[in-house]
Design a protein around this motif. Structure first.
Motif, PDB file in Angstrom:
ATOM      1  N   THR A   1      16.407  16.575  -1.493  1.00  0.00           N
ATOM      2  CA  THR A   1      16.878  16.436  -2.858  1.00  0.00           C
ATOM      3  C   THR A   1      18.392  16.573  -2.952  1.00  0.00           C
ATOM      4  OG1 THR A   1      16.478  18.801  -3.185  1.00  0.00           O
ATOM      5  CG2 THR A   1      14.710  17.295  -3.782  1.00  0.00           C
ATOM      6  N   SER A   2      19.025  17.033  -1.887  1.00  0.00           N
ATOM      7  CA  SER A   2      20.481  17.148  -1.889  1.00  0.00           C
ATOM      8  C   SER A   2      20.978  17.045  -0.463  1.00  0.00           C
ATOM      9  CB  SER A   2      20.919  18.493  -2.492  1.00  0.00           C
ATOM     10  OG  SER A   2      20.613  19.554  -1.611  1.00  0.00           O
ATOM     11  N   ALA A   3      22.254  16.706  -0.321  1.00  0.00           N
ATOM     12  CA  ALA A   3      22.837  16.593   1.008  1.00  0.00           C
ATOM     13  C   ALA A   3      22.791  17.936   1.727  1.00  0.00           C
ATOM     14  CB  ALA A   3      24.275  16.081   0.906  1.00  0.00           C
ATOM     15  N   HIS A   4      22.994  19.036   0.974  1.00  0.00           N
ATOM     16  CA  HIS A   4      22.978  20.364   1.584  1.00  0.00           C
ATOM     17  C   HIS A   4      21.600  20.686   2.145  1.00  0.00           C
ATOM     18  CE1 HIS A   4      23.706  24.632   2.250  1.00  0.00           C
ATOM     19  NE2 HIS A   4      22.602  24.869   1.565  1.00  0.00           N
ATOM     20  N   SER A   5      20.532  20.462   1.378  1.00  0.00           N
ATOM     21  CA  SER A   5      19.196  20.794   1.854  1.00  0.00           C
ATOM     22  C   SER A   5      18.790  19.885   3.010  1.00  0.00           C
ATOM     23  CB  SER A   5      18.173  20.695   0.720  1.00  0.00           C
ATOM     24  OG  SER A   5      18.176  19.418   0.135  1.00  0.00           O
ATOM     25  N   ASP A   6      19.230  18.638   2.989  1.00  0.00           N
ATOM     26  CA  ASP A   6      18.951  17.719   4.087  1.00  0.00           C
ATOM     27  C   ASP A   6      19.586  18.223   5.376  1.00  0.00           C
ATOM     28  OD1 ASP A   6      17.973  15.284   5.216  1.00  0.00           O
ATOM     29  OD2 ASP A   6      19.989  14.468   5.094  1.00  0.00           O
ATOM     30  N   ALA A   7      20.851  18.619   5.319  1.00  0.00           N
ATOM     31  CA  ALA A   7      21.540  19.127   6.503  1.00  0.00           C
ATOM     32  C   ALA A   7      20.905  20.420   6.992  1.00  0.00           C
ATOM     33  CB  ALA A   7      23.025  19.337   6.197  1.00  0.00           C
ATOM     34  N   GLU A   8      20.523  21.297   6.075  1.00  0.00           N
ATOM     35  CA  GLU A   8      19.913  22.563   6.468  1.00  0.00           C
ATOM     36  C   GLU A   8      18.550  22.339   7.106  1.00  0.00           C
ATOM     37  OE1 GLU A   8      19.026  26.167   7.564  1.00  0.00           O
ATOM     38  OE2 GLU A   8      21.017  25.459   6.987  1.00  0.00           O
ATOM     39  N   ALA A   9      17.790  21.347   6.615  1.00  0.00           N
ATOM     40  CA  ALA A   9      16.500  21.042   7.225  1.00  0.00           C
ATOM     41  C   ALA A   9      16.680  20.583   8.667  1.00  0.00           C
ATOM     42  CB  ALA A   9      15.773  19.977   6.408  1.00  0.00           C
ATOM     43  N   ARG A  10      17.697  19.758   8.908  1.00  0.00           N
ATOM     44  CA  ARG A  10      17.966  19.327  10.279  1.00  0.00           C
ATOM     45  C   ARG A  10      18.370  20.513  11.154  1.00  0.00           C
ATOM     46  NH1 ARG A  10      20.718  14.966   7.640  1.00  0.00           N
ATOM     47  NH2 ARG A  10      22.728  15.940   8.107  1.00  0.00           N
ATOM     48  N   ARG A  11      19.255  21.348  10.624  1.00  0.00           N
ATOM     49  CA  ARG A  11      19.676  22.522  11.398  1.00  0.00           C
ATOM     50  C   ARG A  11      18.493  23.441  11.700  1.00  0.00           C
ATOM     51  NH1 ARG A  11      25.118  23.769  11.862  1.00  0.00           N
ATOM     52  NH2 ARG A  11      26.566  22.472  10.645  1.00  0.00           N
ATOM     53  N   ALA A  12      17.586  23.590  10.738  1.00  0.00           N
ATOM     54  CA  ALA A  12      16.417  24.451  10.962  1.00  0.00           C
ATOM     55  C   ALA A  12      15.550  23.907  12.095  1.00  0.00           C
ATOM     56  CB  ALA A  12      15.606  24.568   9.673  1.00  0.00           C
ATOM     57  N   ASP A  13      15.365  22.594  12.148  1.00  0.00           N
ATOM     58  CA  ASP A  13      14.623  22.007  13.258  1.00  0.00           C
ATOM     59  C   ASP A  13      15.311  22.293  14.591  1.00  0.00           C
ATOM     60  OD1 ASP A  13      12.511  20.914  11.840  1.00  0.00           O
ATOM     61  OD2 ASP A  13      13.301  18.863  11.838  1.00  0.00           O
ATOM     62  N   LEU A  14      16.640  22.171  14.620  1.00  0.00           N
ATOM     63  CA  LEU A  14      17.369  22.367  15.872  1.00  0.00           C
ATOM     64  C   LEU A  14      17.382  23.841  16.282  1.00  0.00           C
ATOM     65  CD1 LEU A  14      20.321  19.867  15.345  1.00  0.00           C
ATOM     66  CD2 LEU A  14      18.095  19.493  16.430  1.00  0.00           C
ATOM     67  N   ARG A  15      17.476  24.747  15.307  1.00  0.00           N
ATOM     68  CA  ARG A  15      17.337  26.170  15.648  1.00  0.00           C
ATOM     69  C   ARG A  15      15.956  26.444  16.224  1.00  0.00           C
ATOM     70  NH1 ARG A  15      20.268  26.953  10.895  1.00  0.00           N
ATOM     71  NH2 ARG A  15      18.376  27.379   9.716  1.00  0.00           N
ATOM     72  N   ALA A  16      14.955  25.739  15.691  1.00  0.00           N
ATOM     73  CA  ALA A  16      13.602  25.916  16.211  1.00  0.00           C
ATOM     74  C   ALA A  16      13.505  25.428  17.658  1.00  0.00           C
ATOM     75  CB  ALA A  16      12.605  25.177  15.322  1.00  0.00           C
ATOM     76  N   VAL A  17      14.193  24.336  17.996  1.00  0.00           N
ATOM     77  CA  VAL A  17      14.247  23.907  19.398  1.00  0.00           C
ATOM     78  C   VAL A  17      14.933  24.993  20.233  1.00  0.00           C
ATOM     79  CG1 VAL A  17      15.132  22.183  21.013  1.00  0.00           C
ATOM     80  CG2 VAL A  17      14.217  21.461  18.801  1.00  0.00           C
ATOM     81  N   GLY A  18      15.969  25.617  19.665  1.00  0.00           N
ATOM     82  CA  GLY A  18      16.595  26.745  20.349  1.00  0.00           C
ATOM     83  C   GLY A  18      15.602  27.868  20.592  1.00  0.00           C
ATOM     84  N   GLY A  19      14.715  28.107  19.627  1.00  0.00           N
ATOM     85  CA  GLY A  19      13.672  29.118  19.808  1.00  0.00           C
ATOM     86  C   GLY A  19      12.714  28.754  20.935  1.00  0.00           C
ATOM     87  N   VAL A  20      12.395  27.463  21.050  1.00  0.00           N
ATOM     88  CA  VAL A  20      11.543  27.007  22.146  1.00  0.00           C
ATOM     89  C   VAL A  20      12.260  27.202  23.484  1.00  0.00           C
ATOM     90  CG1 VAL A  20      10.467  24.971  23.189  1.00  0.00           C
ATOM     91  CG2 VAL A  20      10.243  25.392  20.719  1.00  0.00           C
ATOM     92  N   LEU A  21      13.546  26.856  23.536  1.00  0.00           N
ATOM     93  CA  LEU A  21      14.332  27.063  24.755  1.00  0.00           C
ATOM     94  C   LEU A  21      14.348  28.540  25.134  1.00  0.00           C
ATOM     95  CD1 LEU A  21      16.256  25.872  26.913  1.00  0.00           C
ATOM     96  CD2 LEU A  21      18.139  26.287  25.301  1.00  0.00           C
ATOM     97  N   HIS A  22      14.546  29.391  24.148  1.00  0.00           N
ATOM     98  CA  HIS A  22      14.535  30.846  24.370  1.00  0.00           C
ATOM     99  C   HIS A  22      13.212  31.288  24.969  1.00  0.00           C
ATOM    100  CE1 HIS A  22      13.445  34.907  22.873  1.00  0.00           C
ATOM    101  NE2 HIS A  22      14.676  35.206  23.233  1.00  0.00           N
ATOM    102  N   ALA A  23      12.091  30.806  24.388  1.00  0.00           N
ATOM    103  CA  ALA A  23      10.774  31.191  24.893  1.00  0.00           C
ATOM    104  C   ALA A  23      10.567  30.702  26.320  1.00  0.00           C
ATOM    105  CB  ALA A  23       9.683  30.637  23.976  1.00  0.00           C
ATOM    106  N   CYS A  24      11.035  29.487  26.623  1.00  0.00           N
ATOM    107  CA  CYS A  24      10.879  28.951  27.976  1.00  0.00           C
ATOM    108  C   CYS A  24      11.681  29.746  28.998  1.00  0.00           C
ATOM    109  CB  CYS A  24      11.322  27.489  28.004  1.00  0.00           C
ATOM    110  SG  CYS A  24      10.229  26.337  27.155  1.00  0.00           S
TER     111      CYS A  24
END
Length: 274
Positions: free
Chosen positions: A157-180
């Motif tokens: 609904t906004s450029a800010h929420s769109d960017a934050e959603a992408r960042r949240a996905d990438l932080r989640a990949v960081g969480g997967v890397l951490h677990a591995c």
């Protein structure tokens, strides 16, 4: 008896839960295949946006994402129908076997970043990138990411929420890397990791900072992925998954507990309300 989902998918049993819903095994009455149905409660006013995101996601197939076949609404709940790939989740493998070598962990994460880049470019966010949602398929197939709720601010609904959603996905990949790298319940900082790997991991997990785009995170991971180490994670771990599956696979109706018959790829969905 009319199938409960889209007039096509007959639920059989619950095979998992999520923070906002559950995952069911269901039979596709069109071809008899077994699929997964992910249900989650939608916020008021989110029904049309959910269906729009599902349509977009269905048009973005990727070898590292399970296929989305259909989506719809049942009351206040949204649902998506997707493949149930055969294999263990990354969480199961790490719980049993421990950590991956850094090169193998980086290669696995690169397989996640490619479909995320694909989705982010079209305004979609995954919303649930976790070790439990990463399937290491039986045989030499790729790592595949189960679909998330599609209710995150992807078609934002906004450029800010769109960017934050992408960042949240990438932080989640960081969480997967951490677990591995460190196991499922380890602190972020560990003297066992080389300094460069620690720095990459800290950046990947940094709230409000870190990586803003999937391709930037992929570029940072590639040198680590090219380092000397065992073969890529899919063949390496799928062999273990295959051996475990053959030893433990239940017979008869209990196959619905998680073993699948993967539905044909590229099947069109109805995308209608029930």
């Amino acid at each position: 008896m009319t199938p409960a989902f889209g007039g096509r998918f007959m639920p059989r049993q619950v095979v998992g839960t999520t923070p906002d819903g559950r995952i069911l095994a269901a039979i596709d009455v069109v071809d008899g295949s077994l699929v997964g149905i992910r249900q989650h409660r939608l916020a008021p006013g989110a029904r049309a946006a959910f269906l729009a995101r599902a349509k977009t996601a269905a048009g973005l197939p990727h070898p590292h994402l399970v296929a989305l076949h259909d989506a719809g609404l049942v009351g206040a709940w949204g649902w998506i129908a997707m493949d149930l790939p055969l294999g263990e989740s990354l969480a199961e493998v790490l719980s049993r076997d421990g950590r991956l070598p850094p090169a193998g962990a980086a290669r696995l994460c690169l397989q996640l970043l490619d479909p995320l880049h694909h989705w982010h470019a079209q305004g979609l966010a995954h919303g649930d990138v976790t070790a439990a949602n990463i399937v290491l398929e039986d045989g030499p197939g790729p790592v595949r990411l189960r679909l998330g709720p599609l209710a995150m601010p992807g078609a934002a609904t906004s450029a800010h929420s769109d960017a934050e959603a992408r960042r949240a996905d990438l932080r989640a990949v960081g969480g997967v890397l951490h677990a591995c790298l460190l196991g499922l319940a380890r602190p972020v900082v560990s003297p066992r990791l080389p300094t460069g790997v620690q720095d990459l991991l800290a950046r990947a997990l940094a709230p409000g900072e870190g990586f803003a785009e999937a391709h930037a995170m992929a570029e940072a991971l590639r040198p680590l992925a090219r380092a000397e180490g065992p073969p890529g994670p899919a063949p390496l771990l799928a062999r273990r998954a295959r051996a475990t599956a053959r030893a433990d696979r239940p017979a008869g109706p209990r196959m619905l507990a998680g073993w699948r018959a993967v539905a044909p790829a590229g099947r069109a969905g109805v995308f209608g309300a029930c």
